[in-house]
Design an enzyme around this catalytic site. Sequence first.
Site, PDB file in Angstrom:
ATOM      1  N   LYS A 180       0.843  -1.199   0.000  1.00 56.77           N
ATOM      2  CA  LYS A 180       0.000   0.000   0.000  1.00 56.77           C
ATOM      3  C   LYS A 180       0.875   1.244   0.000  1.00 56.77           C
ATOM      4  O   LYS A 180       1.586   1.513   0.967  1.00 56.77           O
ATOM      5  CB  LYS A 180      -0.880   0.031   1.252  1.00 56.77           C
ATOM      6  N   GLU A 183      -1.372   7.407   0.484  1.00 53.23           N
ATOM      7  CA  GLU A 183      -2.425   8.051  -0.307  1.00 53.23           C
ATOM      8  C   GLU A 183      -2.030   9.472  -0.701  1.00 53.23           C
ATOM      9  O   GLU A 183      -2.609  10.056  -1.612  1.00 53.23           O
ATOM     10  CB  GLU A 183      -3.764   8.047   0.456  1.00 53.23           C
ATOM     11  N   GLY A 233       6.356   4.535   8.998  1.00 53.25           N
ATOM     12  CA  GLY A 233       5.448   5.656   9.181  1.00 53.25           C
ATOM     13  C   GLY A 233       5.559   6.173  10.602  1.00 53.25           C
ATOM     14  O   GLY A 233       6.594   6.000  11.266  1.00 53.25           O
ATOM     15  N   GLY A 238       2.213   3.043  14.003  1.00 50.34           N
ATOM     16  CA  GLY A 238       2.951   1.811  14.306  1.00 50.34           C
ATOM     17  C   GLY A 238       2.331   1.067  15.482  1.00 50.34           C
ATOM     18  O   GLY A 238       2.211  -0.159  15.490  1.00 50.34           O
ATOM     19  N   GLU A 255       9.333   0.755  11.195  1.00 45.65           N
ATOM     20  CA  GLU A 255      10.309   1.854  11.077  1.00 45.65           C
ATOM     21  C   GLU A 255       9.541   3.132  11.354  1.00 45.65           C
ATOM     22  O   GLU A 255       8.722   3.554  10.530  1.00 45.65           O
ATOM     23  CB  GLU A 255      10.865   1.913   9.644  1.00 45.65           C
ATOM     24  N   CYS A 289      12.784  10.940   8.514  1.00 40.08           N
ATOM     25  CA  CYS A 289      12.653  10.331   9.841  1.00 40.08           C
ATOM     26  C   CYS A 289      13.916  10.495  10.672  1.00 40.08           C
ATOM     27  O   CYS A 289      13.863  10.659  11.876  1.00 40.08           O
ATOM     28  CB  CYS A 289      12.303   8.862   9.702  1.00 40.08           C
ATOM     29  N   GLU A 390       8.055  15.072  17.389  1.00 43.29           N
ATOM     30  CA  GLU A 390       8.532  15.055  16.005  1.00 43.29           C
ATOM     31  C   GLU A 390       7.705  16.048  15.186  1.00 43.29           C
ATOM     32  O   GLU A 390       6.498  15.898  15.056  1.00 43.29           O
ATOM     33  CB  GLU A 390       8.385  13.646  15.410  1.00 43.29           C
TER      34      GLU A 390
END
Length: 497
Positions: A180, A183, A233, A238, A255, A289, A390
């Site tokens: 996937k 989007e 992501g 997660g 991750e 990241c 973050e």
Amino acid sequence: MEATQAVKTLKNYINGEWQAPSSDRVEDVINPATGEVIGKIAFSTKEDTERAIDAARQAFDSGVWADATTHERAAVLLKIADLIEAEAEELAKAETIDNGKILAEAEFDVADAATCFRYYAGIIMHPDGETYHVPDNVQAMVVKEPVGVTGLIVPWNFPILMSVWKLAPALAAGNAIVYKPSEVTPMNAQRLFEIFEEAGVPHGVVNMVVGDGPTVGQTISESHEVDMVSFTGSTAVGREIMKAAAGNLKKISLELGGKSPNIVFADADLETAVDYGLFGIFFGSGQVCSAGSRILVEESIYDRYVERFAERAQLIKVGPGLDPTSNMGAIVSEKQLNRILDYIEIGKSEGARLVAGGKRVVDNNLDKGFFIEPTVFADCTPEMRIVREEIFGPVVTIQKFSTEEEAIRLANDTDYGLAGGVFSGDGAKALRVIKKVRAGITWVNDYHPTYVEAPWGGYKQSGIGRSLGKYSLEEFQEVKQINIRLSVEPNGWFPAE
Ligand code: NAD
């Protein structure tokens, strides 16, 4: 715009066929540098996703790919690498239009994607088992097998590269895949899957489902027909995936996010430390990241560092990724833009000293896109939200430290543990300190370079498992022992009469 220029509506690729998702929900895909519509994405349903999972299950169980020899699989992976390389320019351009990053960054991503397929084609040709001659005249063998049906879910910040970091090792190991894309940036994924078809990946082995996380991602993560989920992501998602995966205790690889420290000692070469400090945070507009988003600077050079850093941050030219004079591209979406602007307000209200940037860029027709100035906050303290959370944008915090111990303590004062850097002219000190930084990806007198051979992943809430290198191949494999008795005779444990 839409009336004059035909935009592509993305399809799913299931069992070797391009199929329109069955839902009526269709949304625009936007070029973040211009606000223009560049494509349409239909949001697949649970049923569409389950069809892809079934196709992958059947393909895996048929052995068409799992039982192929390593030579056969490597040949396909090498062909994929060649095909990516043959249209590297178009893929890089499409990546820039979809994500907003500058073309030089997209070109690097595409080149690295080809390298990644070549690397995994290479390492599956190496010996990968063990044998032991154990008691009772038994020869024990350890062999690696594919995990089965793997669900691969990726973010928007490196659309092609994050996908390939999963697709290449998963395919190399012999798995079937339900993938996937994000989007937000799904455009190149369709071309990548056309390349898989051209390279001869058997039908059903790679399947793509376009759509959102709560429907497509959740269905993949929950399905008992899926043996593993590999996710890149945010830490929040997660956590959701970990819960969803608990139903059949599927294997997971996560991750996740980061808030990585970049430590600068007084004995570092100042210009080098400033240079990499800028690269660490403003590369990818900070939507990376592993971004070095918390810079920690030793007291005696603090003022000089902050001054030079702010001066150079203001020299960075923000603009469209396709303009070769731009140094930093767009923010991926309006939603992300607003999130970053909110954090800048939070930083100001928390009392951090804004020394560069802080605003949306709207001059020179950039108001239709999503651009933010490279933003630098000095005099930050550990409890500030801009230091703890973050932001995932071009916003850096600078803190002061006075001793080696304090630098280590501040560096590790975070829930995350993805990356970290140390700048120092004293090699022993640099090594001593970097060894104490609780993070999986670290650099000394350097920041950001990534190598396909080296494991990528985080400590603490930055994830579970490792991408790249032999580590990623191993994540996509099960390990089996086969014990073979070399003399065929009863063992006589139970009475025979
Ligand atoms: P995100 O977590 O919002 O989305 C990532 C993917 O998960 C998307 O495809 C999304 O559709 C899907 N998703 C959303 N909800 C889901 C659900 N409930 N179940 C299953 N799938 C779901 O992340 P993002 O905003 O696309 O990317 C930014 C984040 O990714 C940042 O936190 C960044 O640090 C992280 N990231 C980490 C790495 C790494 O290697 N550690 C690399 C790149 C990005």
